[in-house]
Design a protein around this motif. Structure first.
Motif, PDB file in Angstrom:
ATOM      1  N   LEU A 159       0.829  -1.198   0.000  1.00 42.21           N
ATOM      2  CA  LEU A 159       0.000   0.000   0.000  1.00 42.21           C
ATOM      3  C   LEU A 159       0.866   1.252   0.000  1.00 42.21           C
ATOM      4  CD1 LEU A 159      -2.919   1.183   0.292  1.00 42.21           C
ATOM      5  CD2 LEU A 159      -2.544   1.151   2.763  1.00 42.21           C
ATOM      6  N   PHE A 160       1.918   1.233   0.818  1.00 41.20           N
ATOM      7  CA  PHE A 160       2.830   2.365   0.909  1.00 41.20           C
ATOM      8  C   PHE A 160       3.564   2.597  -0.408  1.00 41.20           C
ATOM      9  CE2 PHE A 160       7.312   3.545   1.692  1.00 41.20           C
ATOM     10  CZ  PHE A 160       7.118   4.844   2.118  1.00 41.20           C
ATOM     11  N   GLY A 161       4.076   1.510  -0.996  1.00 45.65           N
ATOM     12  CA  GLY A 161       4.885   1.641  -2.209  1.00 45.65           C
ATOM     13  C   GLY A 161       4.098   2.036  -3.426  1.00 45.65           C
ATOM     14  N   VAL A 162       2.924   1.446  -3.624  1.00 41.91           N
ATOM     15  CA  VAL A 162       2.155   1.676  -4.842  1.00 41.91           C
ATOM     16  C   VAL A 162       1.324   2.948  -4.755  1.00 41.91           C
ATOM     17  CG1 VAL A 162       0.341   0.761  -6.342  1.00 41.91           C
ATOM     18  CG2 VAL A 162       2.097  -0.764  -5.430  1.00 41.91           C
ATOM     19  N   ILE A 163       0.615   3.115  -3.642  1.00 36.42           N
ATOM     20  CA  ILE A 163      -0.295   4.252  -3.524  1.00 36.42           C
ATOM     21  C   ILE A 163       0.445   5.524  -3.127  1.00 36.42           C
ATOM     22  CG2 ILE A 163      -2.353   5.159  -2.399  1.00 36.42           C
ATOM     23  CD1 ILE A 163      -2.855   2.760  -4.235  1.00 36.42           C
ATOM     24  N   PHE A 164       1.112   5.469  -1.988  1.00 35.01           N
ATOM     25  CA  PHE A 164       1.704   6.686  -1.453  1.00 35.01           C
ATOM     26  C   PHE A 164       2.950   7.125  -2.219  1.00 35.01           C
ATOM     27  CE2 PHE A 164      -0.660   5.012   2.245  1.00 35.01           C
ATOM     28  CZ  PHE A 164      -1.512   6.084   2.414  1.00 35.01           C
ATOM     29  N   LEU A 165       3.860   6.191  -2.452  1.00 34.06           N
ATOM     30  CA  LEU A 165       5.110   6.573  -3.100  1.00 34.06           C
ATOM     31  C   LEU A 165       4.909   6.966  -4.550  1.00 34.06           C
ATOM     32  CD1 LEU A 165       8.089   4.375  -1.899  1.00 34.06           C
ATOM     33  CD2 LEU A 165       7.580   6.758  -1.427  1.00 34.06           C
ATOM     34  N   ASP A 166       4.311   6.079  -5.332  1.00 32.82           N
ATOM     35  CA  ASP A 166       4.212   6.317  -6.767  1.00 32.82           C
ATOM     36  C   ASP A 166       3.281   7.473  -7.108  1.00 32.82           C
ATOM     37  OD1 ASP A 166       6.032   4.417  -7.484  1.00 32.82           O
ATOM     38  OD2 ASP A 166       4.559   2.818  -7.697  1.00 32.82           O
ATOM     39  N   PHE A 167       2.118   7.532  -6.472  1.00 33.76           N
ATOM     40  CA  PHE A 167       1.144   8.543  -6.840  1.00 33.76           C
ATOM     41  C   PHE A 167       1.348   9.869  -6.111  1.00 33.76           C
ATOM     42  CE2 PHE A 167      -1.109   4.783  -8.322  1.00 33.76           C
ATOM     43  CZ  PHE A 167      -1.642   5.234  -9.522  1.00 33.76           C
ATOM     44  N   LEU A 168       1.573   9.811  -4.820  1.00 36.03           N
ATOM     45  CA  LEU A 168       1.598  11.042  -4.024  1.00 36.03           C
ATOM     46  C   LEU A 168       2.955  11.721  -4.004  1.00 36.03           C
ATOM     47  CD1 LEU A 168      -0.626   9.993  -0.982  1.00 36.03           C
ATOM     48  CD2 LEU A 168      -1.295  10.887  -3.229  1.00 36.03           C
ATOM     49  N   SER A 169       4.001  11.021  -4.439  1.00 34.22           N
ATOM     50  CA  SER A 169       5.330  11.638  -4.451  1.00 34.22           C
ATOM     51  C   SER A 169       5.598  12.389  -5.755  1.00 34.22           C
ATOM     52  CB  SER A 169       6.411  10.574  -4.255  1.00 34.22           C
ATOM     53  OG  SER A 169       6.481   9.727  -5.387  1.00 34.22           O
ATOM     54  N   GLY A 170       4.783  12.122  -6.763  1.00 32.30           N
ATOM     55  CA  GLY A 170       5.021  12.730  -8.067  1.00 32.30           C
ATOM     56  C   GLY A 170       5.830  11.842  -8.983  1.00 32.30           C
ATOM     57  N   ALA A 171       5.954  10.561  -8.656  1.00 29.69           N
ATOM     58  CA  ALA A 171       6.750   9.650  -9.475  1.00 29.69           C
ATOM     59  C   ALA A 171       6.035   9.243 -10.762  1.00 29.69           C
ATOM     60  CB  ALA A 171       7.114   8.397  -8.678  1.00 29.69           C
ATOM     61  N   PHE A 172       4.701   9.315 -10.788  1.00 29.61           N
ATOM     62  CA  PHE A 172       3.945   8.990 -11.987  1.00 29.61           C
ATOM     63  C   PHE A 172       3.709  10.210 -12.867  1.00 29.61           C
ATOM     64  CE2 PHE A 172       1.673   4.827 -10.610  1.00 29.61           C
ATOM     65  CZ  PHE A 172       2.821   4.128 -10.945  1.00 29.61           C
ATOM     66  N   PHE A 173       3.478  11.351 -12.237  1.00 30.78           N
ATOM     67  CA  PHE A 173       3.228  12.597 -12.963  1.00 30.78           C
ATOM     68  C   PHE A 173       3.490  13.766 -12.019  1.00 30.78           C
ATOM     69  CE2 PHE A 173      -0.732  10.919 -11.229  1.00 30.78           C
ATOM     70  CZ  PHE A 173      -1.144  11.964 -10.418  1.00 30.78           C
ATOM     71  N   PRO A 174       3.850  14.935 -12.566  1.00 25.27           N
ATOM     72  CA  PRO A 174       4.055  16.103 -11.710  1.00 25.27           C
ATOM     73  C   PRO A 174       2.777  16.444 -10.956  1.00 25.27           C
ATOM     74  CG  PRO A 174       4.950  16.488 -13.898  1.00 25.27           C
ATOM     75  CD  PRO A 174       4.152  15.225 -13.981  1.00 25.27           C
TER      76      PRO A 174
END
Length: 245
Positions: A159-174
């Motif tokens: 949950l942490f890696g996929v949801i929080f890191l990828d989406f909320l950190s800006g790793a998928f899009f600015p």
């Protein structure tokens, strides 16, 4: 394993690159980003994935659950120094691979990236990168330490890696593409300071005062997770029962 991680991150890099190349097909500007800036953003995400998101601290959870922590504690290093030494070795290896991958992709697709306009921005980017590295290190340890009280640590990590890191950190899009209220709300969480803000500083897309503010907030989150990790370790170690050992 390391090579599965590298394959996954390289495929993520290519997927993100193909997506933004398609978005910028026939145009040089989109949503306030020039094509060169967005390609730099994609390359920076790949670099930060390799340098920050790669970690060996996840092993701490399995050591706790399986009783292998006993063996680790017999080493002459403290648990933090031991984890840090493993993390630095892993990140060095990831750094070599990710630099090779970035150079290869840039050669194949024939594009270059944007560099800071002056030494002050470059220096601020390096400092921010160091803060982000330390923040993720203690944040990841904090999650692993919950293994003292739960068996389902991998669900938490997913949950942490996929949801929080990828989406909320800006790793998928600015995060600029999010509604203003949501972007503002995320500024109160630690996640944008791992990817989004370090890249924005590198691209010189935020004023130097705001960059300093972002670095200060990142440092505060770093201090919080440093304290939280130590507190959880002290509390959990008292209850440690050497499961499986």
């Amino acid at each position: 394993s390391f090579f599965l991680w590298r394959i996954r991150t390289f495929l993520s890099f290519l997927t993100l690159l193909f997506f933004w190349l398609a978005v910028f097909a026939g145009k040089n500007n989109f949503a306030g980003y020039q094509k060169s800036q967005m390609l730099t953003y994609v390359v920076a995400v790949a670099f930060l994935r390799g340098l920050i998101f790669s970690t060996r601290t996840t092993a701490l959870a399995s050591w706790i659950r399986e009783g292998d922590l006993n063996i680790v504690l017999l080493r002459p290093l403290s648990i933090y120094k031991f984890l840090l030494s493993r993390d630095l070795a892993d990140k060095l290896l990831n750094f070599l691979f990710v630099v090779f991958e970035i150079i290869l992709v840039m050669k194949v697709f024939g594009f270059s990236i944007t560099f800071p306009e002056n030494w002050l921005i470059a220096a601020a980017s390096v400092v921010f990168l160091f803060f982000s590295f330390c923040l993720y290190f203690f944040l990841s340890i904090t999650i692993s330490l919950t293994a003292f009280w739960t068996d389902d640590i991998w669900a938490v990590r997913f949950l942490f890696g996929v949801i929080f890191l990828d989406f909320l950190s800006g790793a998928f899009f600015p995060l600029d593409f999010l509604p203003l209220w949501l972007k503002s709300a995320l500024a109160f969480t630690p996640f944008p300071y791992l990817v989004y803000y370090p890249i924005k500083v590198w691209l010189n897309q935020i004023p130097i005062l705001k960059a300093g503010q972002a670095m200060a907030i990142c440092f505060l989150w770093l201090c919080l997770f440093f304290w939280l990790a130590k507190w959880l370790w002290n509390k959990g170690f008292k209850e440690y029962g050497a499961y499986g050992g």
